[in-house]
Design an enzyme around this catalytic site. Structure first.
Site, short mmCIF file in Angstrom:
data_model
loop_
_atom_site.label_atom_id
_atom_site.label_comp_id
_atom_site.label_asym_id
_atom_site.label_seq_id
_atom_site.Cartn_x
_atom_site.Cartn_y
_atom_site.Cartn_z
N HIS A 72 56.13 44.01 13.52
CA HIS A 72 54.88 44.46 14.14
C HIS A 72 53.86 44.85 13.07
CE1 HIS A 72 52.39 47.82 15.83
NE2 HIS A 72 52.21 46.94 16.79
N GLU A 75 52.38 41.78 11.66
CA GLU A 75 51.42 41.22 12.63
C GLU A 75 50.03 41.82 12.43
OE1 GLU A 75 49.85 42.71 16.65
OE2 GLU A 75 52.02 42.49 16.81
N HIS A 76 49.99 43.14 12.27
CA HIS A 76 48.70 43.82 12.05
C HIS A 76 48.04 43.33 10.76
CE1 HIS A 76 48.35 47.48 14.84
NE2 HIS A 76 49.31 46.72 15.35
N GLU A 148 49.35 54.67 16.96
CA GLU A 148 49.78 53.79 18.05
C GLU A 148 51.17 54.19 18.56
OE1 GLU A 148 50.93 49.06 18.59
OE2 GLU A 148 49.47 49.62 17.05
#
Length: 431
Positions: A72, A75-76, A148
């Protein structure tokens, strides 16, 4: 396609034809022209998700473990272009909406646009072919993703699902949030990210799916031409992943949060082997069984709803992957202990359930087929639900699968899944 042959995959049941090819660098390309739509979606995915934190080095053959949440995190960071350029903004300049998401087993990047399709596709492919970040930008991203994670942890339904999942798969990456924890992401280094990019972002580990209003031959040729120009890091040799282990489940657990009423999750973990070619049919069959037993058309649901023991919040999640598969039922209820016992007992005795009948199966099939037909009106639905990584049946095979599956098939698979399954429950009580 500059010498590449486009193979046709005909789905006669839905009147669709998908064109596919494998480029010289290993990228699998799937194209579905639908010129009665104005939009076009492009989605590129790599077989790298939150469970892939342990790998065997190609060179040393030693196991390397990476911090939870690294897929993840990467991905960012892929949206950070050269000299800190924001590639999300670049999509916006081209009139496109862009997004990305990480699942248990994949990371996907997509755009939707009505204009500049070639330019957006070019940008999408450039997005995943290089990394451009620094130690300073990693530190900034740790703060952003940390916020987040806090937001997810404040969501009771999210905590409920992942609390039950951690019970089902303790001491594995599935016991961690897809985004990781604030502690785990603080351990991620520039070297970690570059190593994982090199391991998983080679075209041979990726698929590109384009659907919508575009010229087939033109887009096919442009993709092939660009892939020839791009230089990718890493090797086409498959990377060996450490599979998810099946440790003893945590049979029950609780947590307290600011909620109006208790929330219950009942999780069921399969222990049988599922061949890669049958993943989609297995998933559909499981959905049919559990929808018959617990869906809104079941006698059980109607009785519990009318008695006030459960509201209409019940959700059914079925996840079937090559290395793990589970079913998750979540709901709001004032009687979580009693309902968990009732659900567990019903699952174990599913073949005697009064809702598991030919007539009810036909009802569930019709409902599922109706949802499918409605979904075909949305390019986004098709783009995100058509799974080109599957070697067997896929989304457009659903009408045939529903026609084929008999009650006997459902019961047979039910025994295969349930007879040796492991179960857990997780309850969130009000503070």
């Amino acid at each position: 396609m500059q010498g590449e042959v486009l193979e046709k995959i005909n789905y006669s049941a839905v009147g669709e034809t998908v064109y596919q090819t494998v480029l010289a660098n290993g990228l699998r390309v799937f194209l579905l022209p639908k010129n009665d739509f104005n939009e076009t979606y492009g989605i590129i995915s790599t077989n790298f998700g939150s469970v892939d934190t342990g790998i065997v080095s190609r060179e040393t053959k030693q196991i390397t473990q990476y911090p939870a949440g690294i897929a993840h995190f990467l991905e960012h960071k892929l949206f950070e272009g050269p000299q800190g350029k924001d590639l999300l903004l670049e999509f916006t300049k081209l009139g496109a909406e862009s997004n990305a998401f990480t699942s248990f087993t994949r990371t996907s990047y997509l755009f939707s646009a009505t204009d500049n399709i070639s330019e957006n596709l070019q940008l999408l492919q450039e997005l995943v072919h290089r990394v451009d970040f620094t130690k300073e930008s990693i530190l900034r991203e740790q703060d952003i993703i940390g916020q987040e994670i806090e937001m997810y942890q404040d969501n009771p339904d999210y905590r409920l699902f992942f609390g039950a999942l951690a019970n089902l798969y303790p001491q594995t990456p599935l016991a961690e949030d897809i985004a990781g924890t604030k502690e785990s992401i603080s351990e991620i280094t520039v070297e970690n990210l570059k190593e994982n990019f090199s391991n998983f972002y080679h075209p041979s580990n990726m698929t590109l799916f384009v659907i919508g209003n575009f010229d087939l031959e033109q887009i096919a040729a442009e993709i092939a031409e660009q892939q020839e120009k791009l230089v990718f890091a890493g090797s086409s040799e498959p990377i060996e992943k450490i599979p998810v282990s099946l440790h003893p489940v945590v049979s029950t657990d609780t947590y307290r949060m600011e909620v109006a009423s208790p929330k219950l999750a009942v999780g069921i973990r399969g222990t049988d082997f599922v061949d890669e070619s049958e993943l989609y049919r297995y998933k559909i069959t499981l959905k049919l069984l559990f929808a018959m037993m617990f869906g809104w058309t079941s006698k059980r649901f109607q009785s519990l709803y009318e008695s006030g023991k459960m509201d209409n919040s019940l959700t059914l999640e079925v996840e079937v992957e090559k290395d793990f598969h589970f079913v998750m039922l979540t709901m709001d209820t004032q009687e979580p202990v009693g309902l968990s016992h009732q659900f567990r007992s019903a699952i174990k005795n599913f073949d005697k359930d009064p809702d598991v009948t030919e007539e009810h199966l036909d009802t569930i099939k019709s409902e599922m087929f109706g949802d499918f037909l409605h979904g075909l009106n949305s390019l986004e639905y098709i783009a995100t639900q058509y799974e080109p990584h599957l070697t067997g049946e896929n989304l457009f095979d659903l009408p045939k699968i529903l026609q084929d599956i008999s009650l006997n098939d459902v019961i047979k698979l039910g025994h295969r899944f349930i007879d040796q399954c492991d179960m857990t429950d997780f309850t969130i009580f009000p503070k």
